[in-house]
Design a protein around this motif. Structure first.
Motif, PDB file in Angstrom:
ATOM      1  N   ARG A  46      -4.309 -13.325   2.804  1.00  0.00           N
ATOM      2  CA  ARG A  46      -4.541 -12.431   3.934  1.00  0.00           C
ATOM      3  C   ARG A  46      -3.616 -12.822   5.078  1.00  0.00           C
ATOM      4  NH1 ARG A  46      -6.293 -14.213   9.144  1.00  0.00           N
ATOM      5  NH2 ARG A  46      -7.049 -16.295   8.838  1.00  0.00           N
ATOM      6  N   GLN A  47      -3.335 -11.861   5.925  1.00  0.00           N
ATOM      7  CA  GLN A  47      -2.489 -12.080   7.093  1.00  0.00           C
ATOM      8  C   GLN A  47      -3.241 -11.593   8.327  1.00  0.00           C
ATOM      9  OE1 GLN A  47       1.113  -9.890   6.211  1.00  0.00           O
ATOM     10  NE2 GLN A  47       1.812 -11.423   4.750  1.00  0.00           N
ATOM     11  N   PRO A  48      -2.927 -12.168   9.497  1.00  0.00           N
ATOM     12  CA  PRO A  48      -3.594 -11.697  10.712  1.00  0.00           C
ATOM     13  C   PRO A  48      -3.439 -10.180  10.867  1.00  0.00           C
ATOM     14  CG  PRO A  48      -2.324 -13.671  11.168  1.00  0.00           C
ATOM     15  CD  PRO A  48      -1.979 -13.242   9.762  1.00  0.00           C
ATOM     16  N   GLY A  49      -4.511  -9.527  11.218  1.00  0.00           N
ATOM     17  CA  GLY A  49      -4.485  -8.076  11.420  1.00  0.00           C
ATOM     18  C   GLY A  49      -4.815  -7.264  10.184  1.00  0.00           C
ATOM     19  N   ASP A  50      -4.902  -7.899   8.998  1.00  0.00           N
ATOM     20  CA  ASP A  50      -5.244  -7.154   7.782  1.00  0.00           C
ATOM     21  C   ASP A  50      -6.598  -6.476   7.958  1.00  0.00           C
ATOM     22  OD1 ASP A  50      -3.021  -7.627   6.200  1.00  0.00           O
ATOM     23  OD2 ASP A  50      -3.889  -9.351   5.173  1.00  0.00           O
ATOM     24  N   ALA A  51      -6.649  -5.205   7.561  1.00  0.00           N
ATOM     25  CA  ALA A  51      -7.900  -4.453   7.635  1.00  0.00           C
ATOM     26  C   ALA A  51      -7.937  -3.452   6.489  1.00  0.00           C
ATOM     27  CB  ALA A  51      -7.996  -3.719   8.971  1.00  0.00           C
ATOM     28  N   TYR A  52      -9.138  -3.121   6.061  1.00  0.00           N
ATOM     29  CA  TYR A  52      -9.331  -2.076   5.055  1.00  0.00           C
ATOM     30  C   TYR A  52     -10.786  -1.646   5.091  1.00  0.00           C
ATOM     31  CZ  TYR A  52     -11.655  -4.895   1.375  1.00  0.00           C
ATOM     32  OH  TYR A  52     -12.529  -5.628   0.627  1.00  0.00           O
ATOM     33  N   GLN A  53     -11.106  -0.596   4.342  1.00  0.00           N
ATOM     34  CA  GLN A  53     -12.472  -0.082   4.272  1.00  0.00           C
ATOM     35  C   GLN A  53     -13.059  -0.433   2.912  1.00  0.00           C
ATOM     36  OE1 GLN A  53     -12.853   4.037   5.259  1.00  0.00           O
ATOM     37  NE2 GLN A  53     -15.010   4.139   4.702  1.00  0.00           N
ATOM     38  N   PRO A  54     -13.871  -1.501   2.839  1.00  0.00           N
ATOM     39  CA  PRO A  54     -14.494  -1.837   1.560  1.00  0.00           C
ATOM     40  C   PRO A  54     -15.392  -0.699   1.089  1.00  0.00           C
ATOM     41  CG  PRO A  54     -14.766  -3.627   3.144  1.00  0.00           C
ATOM     42  CD  PRO A  54     -14.241  -2.439   3.899  1.00  0.00           C
ATOM     43  N   ALA A  55     -15.547  -0.573  -0.214  1.00  0.00           N
ATOM     44  CA  ALA A  55     -16.418   0.467  -0.773  1.00  0.00           C
ATOM     45  C   ALA A  55     -17.794   0.384  -0.142  1.00  0.00           C
ATOM     46  CB  ALA A  55     -16.521   0.306  -2.287  1.00  0.00           C
ATOM     47  N   GLY A  56     -18.289   1.524   0.326  1.00  0.00           N
ATOM     48  CA  GLY A  56     -19.604   1.590   0.939  1.00  0.00           C
ATOM     49  C   GLY A  56     -19.604   1.364   2.448  1.00  0.00           C
ATOM     50  N   ARG A  69     -11.150 -10.644  -2.104  1.00  0.00           N
ATOM     51  CA  ARG A  69     -12.192 -11.561  -2.587  1.00  0.00           C
ATOM     52  C   ARG A  69     -13.462 -11.339  -1.765  1.00  0.00           C
ATOM     53  NH1 ARG A  69     -10.806 -17.720  -2.191  1.00  0.00           N
ATOM     54  NH2 ARG A  69     -10.121 -17.445  -4.324  1.00  0.00           N
ATOM     55  N   ARG A  70     -14.592 -11.389  -2.410  1.00  0.00           N
ATOM     56  CA  ARG A  70     -15.931 -11.266  -1.860  1.00  0.00           C
ATOM     57  C   ARG A  70     -16.268  -9.886  -1.290  1.00  0.00           C
ATOM     58  NH1 ARG A  70     -18.543 -15.712   2.034  1.00  0.00           N
ATOM     59  NH2 ARG A  70     -17.852 -16.972   0.283  1.00  0.00           N
ATOM     60  N   PHE A  71     -15.280  -9.181  -0.709  1.00  0.00           N
ATOM     61  CA  PHE A  71     -15.559  -7.917  -0.046  1.00  0.00           C
ATOM     62  C   PHE A  71     -15.269  -6.714  -0.930  1.00  0.00           C
ATOM     63  CE2 PHE A  71     -14.186 -10.990   3.281  1.00  0.00           C
ATOM     64  CZ  PHE A  71     -15.468 -11.357   3.650  1.00  0.00           C
ATOM     65  N   GLY A  72     -14.588  -6.919  -2.056  1.00  0.00           N
ATOM     66  CA  GLY A  72     -14.461  -5.890  -3.067  1.00  0.00           C
ATOM     67  C   GLY A  72     -13.355  -4.865  -2.900  1.00  0.00           C
ATOM     68  N   VAL A  73     -13.543  -3.768  -3.616  1.00  0.00           N
ATOM     69  CA  VAL A  73     -12.555  -2.699  -3.734  1.00  0.00           C
ATOM     70  C   VAL A  73     -12.557  -1.835  -2.475  1.00  0.00           C
ATOM     71  CG1 VAL A  73     -11.906  -0.652  -5.083  1.00  0.00           C
ATOM     72  CG2 VAL A  73     -12.839  -2.659  -6.229  1.00  0.00           C
ATOM     73  N   ALA A  74     -11.377  -1.349  -2.103  1.00  0.00           N
ATOM     74  CA  ALA A  74     -11.251  -0.407  -0.990  1.00  0.00           C
ATOM     75  C   ALA A  74     -11.867   0.932  -1.389  1.00  0.00           C
ATOM     76  CB  ALA A  74      -9.783  -0.223  -0.624  1.00  0.00           C
ATOM     77  N   GLN A  75     -12.502   1.568  -0.442  1.00  0.00           N
ATOM     78  CA  GLN A  75     -13.150   2.863  -0.695  1.00  0.00           C
ATOM     79  C   GLN A  75     -12.175   3.876  -1.295  1.00  0.00           C
ATOM     80  OE1 GLN A  75     -16.533   3.627  -0.195  1.00  0.00           O
ATOM     81  NE2 GLN A  75     -15.997   5.506  -1.278  1.00  0.00           N
ATOM     82  N   TRP A  76     -10.943   3.911  -0.787  1.00  0.00           N
ATOM     83  CA  TRP A  76      -9.982   4.921  -1.233  1.00  0.00           C
ATOM     84  C   TRP A  76      -9.544   4.729  -2.688  1.00  0.00           C
ATOM     85  CZ3 TRP A  76      -5.100   3.683  -2.939  1.00  0.00           C
ATOM     86  CH2 TRP A  76      -4.631   2.396  -2.636  1.00  0.00           C
ATOM     87  N   ALA A  77      -9.701   3.511  -3.216  1.00  0.00           N
ATOM     88  CA  ALA A  77      -9.226   3.214  -4.565  1.00  0.00           C
ATOM     89  C   ALA A  77     -10.348   3.031  -5.582  1.00  0.00           C
ATOM     90  CB  ALA A  77      -8.372   1.944  -4.530  1.00  0.00           C
TER      91      ALA A  77
END
Length: 135
Positions: free
Chosen positions: A63-73, A110-118
């Protein structure tokens, strides 16, 4: 929280925990690595990705500073830093936290899972399962 370097060692404090190790040895950052893909069948597991939504090639990096995503759910995109804080992940574990990307978009963490979009679903024709053998 924070890190102190003492002689040849490091002492980290995070969420009331202490970790002592040789300087840089236990916390060296890993570089990017290719990800091998094996197709599987959809079974409703949250770590399954629709390969048509998230095309190859994939790669894994810390991971890098600023990384963000929408975990499934999740209702909205979230910075990994916020997810770490909610899950009380110690700072030393965050250094080499693996994420998988497709076309520079986070697909899995890791731990937070798949992105909602994928996320794979019952209609997905090409499903790939992701897991972390290091956890």
């Amino acid at each position: 929280h924070g890190k102190v370097v003492l002689g040849g060692g490091e002492v980290w404090r995070s969420f009331g925990q202490l970790r002592v190790a040789k300087a840089e040895s236990a916390f060296a950052r890993r570089s990017e690595a290719p990800v091998s893909v094996e197709e599987s069948a959809y079974n409703g597991d949250s770590h399954q990705i629709d390969a048509e939504k998230a095309p190859a090639p994939w790669h894994c990096r810390p991971r890098q500073p600023g990384d963000a995503y929408q975990p499934a759910g999740a209702a909205r995109p979230v910075k990994l830093k916020e997810l770490f804080q909610r899950a009380r992940v110690p700072s030393w574990e965050r250094l080499n936290w693996p994420i998988v990307l497709s076309e520079d978009r986070i697909v899995w963490s890791r731990r937070f899972g798949v992105a909602q979009w994928a996320l794979a679903g019952p209609d997905s024709r090409h499903v790939v399962e992701v897991w972390d053998q290091g956890e």
